[in-house]
Scaffold this active site. Structure first.
Site, mmCIF file in Angstrom:
data_model
loop_
_atom_site.group_PDB
_atom_site.id
_atom_site.type_symbol
_atom_site.label_atom_id
_atom_site.label_comp_id
_atom_site.label_asym_id
_atom_site.label_seq_id
_atom_site.Cartn_x
_atom_site.Cartn_y
_atom_site.Cartn_z
ATOM 1 N N LYS A 169 0.828 -1.192 0.000
ATOM 2 C CA LYS A 169 0.000 0.000 0.000
ATOM 3 C C LYS A 169 0.870 1.252 0.000
ATOM 4 O O LYS A 169 1.920 1.301 0.657
ATOM 5 C CB LYS A 169 -0.916 0.006 1.229
ATOM 6 C CG LYS A 169 -1.878 -1.168 1.284
ATOM 7 C CD LYS A 169 -2.931 -1.108 0.193
ATOM 8 C CE LYS A 169 -3.945 -2.227 0.330
ATOM 9 N NZ LYS A 169 -5.051 -2.125 -0.640
ATOM 10 N N ASP A 198 -0.579 0.073 -4.375
ATOM 11 C CA ASP A 198 -2.011 0.379 -4.363
ATOM 12 C C ASP A 198 -2.249 1.624 -3.525
ATOM 13 O O ASP A 198 -1.928 1.654 -2.338
ATOM 14 C CB ASP A 198 -2.762 -0.818 -3.776
ATOM 15 C CG ASP A 198 -4.274 -0.650 -3.763
ATOM 16 O OD1 ASP A 198 -4.771 0.404 -4.199
ATOM 17 O OD2 ASP A 198 -4.960 -1.584 -3.309
ATOM 18 N N GLU A 224 -2.022 0.617 -8.608
ATOM 19 C CA GLU A 224 -3.447 0.308 -8.469
ATOM 20 C C GLU A 224 -4.243 1.455 -7.859
ATOM 21 O O GLU A 224 -3.813 2.079 -6.894
ATOM 22 C CB GLU A 224 -3.585 -0.937 -7.590
ATOM 23 C CG GLU A 224 -4.997 -1.419 -7.379
ATOM 24 C CD GLU A 224 -5.031 -2.740 -6.631
ATOM 25 O OE1 GLU A 224 -6.019 -2.986 -5.916
ATOM 26 O OE2 GLU A 224 -4.062 -3.523 -6.753
ATOM 27 N N GLU A 250 -11.729 -2.476 -8.806
ATOM 28 C CA GLU A 250 -12.396 -2.987 -7.611
ATOM 29 C C GLU A 250 -13.522 -2.082 -7.152
ATOM 30 O O GLU A 250 -14.431 -2.528 -6.438
ATOM 31 C CB GLU A 250 -11.407 -3.185 -6.471
ATOM 32 C CG GLU A 250 -10.887 -1.912 -5.844
ATOM 33 C CD GLU A 250 -9.992 -2.174 -4.643
ATOM 34 O OE1 GLU A 250 -10.468 -1.986 -3.513
ATOM 35 O OE2 GLU A 250 -8.834 -2.567 -4.838
ATOM 36 N N ASP A 273 -14.218 -7.086 -9.674
ATOM 37 C CA ASP A 273 -14.600 -7.804 -8.462
ATOM 38 C C ASP A 273 -15.974 -8.427 -8.701
ATOM 39 O O ASP A 273 -16.941 -7.728 -8.996
ATOM 40 C CB ASP A 273 -14.636 -6.811 -7.300
ATOM 41 C CG ASP A 273 -14.999 -7.433 -5.958
ATOM 42 O OD1 ASP A 273 -15.968 -8.220 -5.917
ATOM 43 O OD2 ASP A 273 -14.340 -7.106 -4.951
ATOM 44 N N HIS A 300 -9.974 -8.371 -7.833
ATOM 45 C CA HIS A 300 -9.812 -7.871 -6.474
ATOM 46 C C HIS A 300 -10.454 -8.806 -5.448
ATOM 47 O O HIS A 300 -11.612 -9.197 -5.591
ATOM 48 C CB HIS A 300 -10.468 -6.485 -6.370
ATOM 49 C CG HIS A 300 -10.687 -6.002 -4.971
ATOM 50 N ND1 HIS A 300 -11.938 -5.966 -4.378
ATOM 51 C CD2 HIS A 300 -9.815 -5.542 -4.037
ATOM 52 C CE1 HIS A 300 -11.831 -5.492 -3.148
ATOM 53 N NE2 HIS A 300 -10.562 -5.226 -2.912
#
Length: 363
Positions: A169, A198, A224, A250, A273, A300
């Site tokens: 992250k 992400d 992401e 996602e 997703d 996701h």
């Protein structure tokens, strides 16, 4: 013997998170899991589900119980496309939207479970059967609250276990801190491990371009959700300004949103997703749309269901490893040499623990 739906019910189950999970904008509080059970005149039963990460589960359940589930009675469960279309058409006032898509997904996955069981086939074979395994990347060691040392330890452990990728992250207030954390991981694992980052929709286009330039030296597999999902123009600008592939999906709830991203070359990785798009029926359409445009699919979350969908289509590249159903299942996905194996049992391939589910039902 008939495939006419004679019984359907929806209920809510709360599943505690297995580990602390934080990103740049939120924390994963619990998994509110909405289940739908469908039975047909020939005695078959299908189980489907969708989820939220802490809020809104009761709203999804209310839409199902008050509106969608009653409409299922008398419909032909084998005609998944017709059922999906009829239910979607009945929700025009609340579509496109997260609550409606999550409700449709719980029904649609139940129908595909039933359909695959009736055919005596695993979902991944019924839906295409492109391959029997998919590469895994690990997210569990990359949460934003973890220290740099913990990120490095998680990434090196995943690499030692034979996993081909890890995701970290980003979105720290100081861009230099993001870069330092990624640099430390890359230095520890070398160049043979895919590293993804992400930002969870936390940046502006200008800031994402700035950070992408800071991160480009580390050979990232993708960047992401750098921007809010509805900022297609910003993603398009970012994609044109960096060599890092941009990943989105996602937080998107309709096929049309994905079509716009692909049309404008605003994303190089599609992360559709199955719960948030509205089920397996639209998930496959997004995957085939991406395939037609030579774009990879890396879905996701929901690894227990996405393993089968990744195996169904040829353009899947990665499955995200975040275990979250162990409290309500009797078995886990099989992993060999960093790849998840598609399940062999008919249906979704998820071995539900009915007693554990019952214990966690929300009154």
């Amino acid at each position: 013997m008939t495939s006419t739906i004679t019984h359907a019910e929806a209920y809510l189950v709360d599943i505690a998170v297995e580990t602390v999970r934080t990103d740049a904008v939120q924390a994963f509080l619990k998994q509110e899991t909405v289940f739908v059970e469908v039975r047909t005149g020939d005695g078959r039963q299908g189980t489907g589900y969708s989820y939220t990460i802490g809020t809104g589960g009761t709203a999804v359940l209310a839409l199902l119980r008050d509106h969608l589930v009653p409409r299922l009675i008398g419909l032909d469960a084998a005609r998944v496309e017709a059922v999906w279309r009829e239910l979607y058409a009945s929700t025009r006032a609340t579509a496109v939207g997260a609550i409606t898509s999550l409700a449709l997904a719980a029904i649609d996955t139940a129908l595909w479970d039933l359909r695959a069981k009736a055919a005596g086939l695993p979902l991944w074979v019924l839906a295409g059967g492109a391959k029997d395994r998919i590469a895994l990347y690990d997210t569990e060691g990359g949460w934003l609250h973890l220290s740099t040392e913990e990120l490095v330890a998680g990434a090196t452990a995943s690499q030692a276990a034979g996993w081909p990728g890890v995701k970290l992250k980003v979105g720290k207030p100081d861009p230099a801190e993001d870069a330092e954390r990624i640099a430390a991981v890359r230095a520890a694992v070398g160049n043979r491990l895919d590293v993804m980052v992400d930002a969870n929709q936390s940046l502006t286009a200008a800031e994402a371009i700035r950070r992408a330039r800071l991160l480009e030296p580390y050979g990232l597999a993708w960047f992401e959700e750098p921007l809010p999902a509805d900022d297609v123009a910003g993603h398009e600008l970012l994609a044109r300004s960096t060599s890092i592939p941009i990943a989105v999906g996602e937080s998107m709830y309709s096929i049309g949103q994905f079509a716009e991203y692909v049309r404008r070359q605003a994303a190089g990785i599609i992360q559709v997703d199955v719960a948030r798009i509205g089920g397996i029926t639209p998930w496959l359409k997004v995957a085939h749309l991406a395939e037609a445009c030579n774009v990879a699919v890396c879905p996701h979350f929901l690894m227990e269901l996405h393993v089968s969908l990744c195996a169904a289509v040829p353009n899947s590249r990665y499955l995200e490893y975040i275990p979250q159903l162990r409290a309500v299942t009797r078995s886990e996905i099989a992993v060999v040499d960093g790849h998840a194996l598609a399940p062999s049992t008919p249906g979704l391939g998820i071995d539900w623990d009915r007693d554990a589910i019952e214990d966690r039902r929300v009154a």
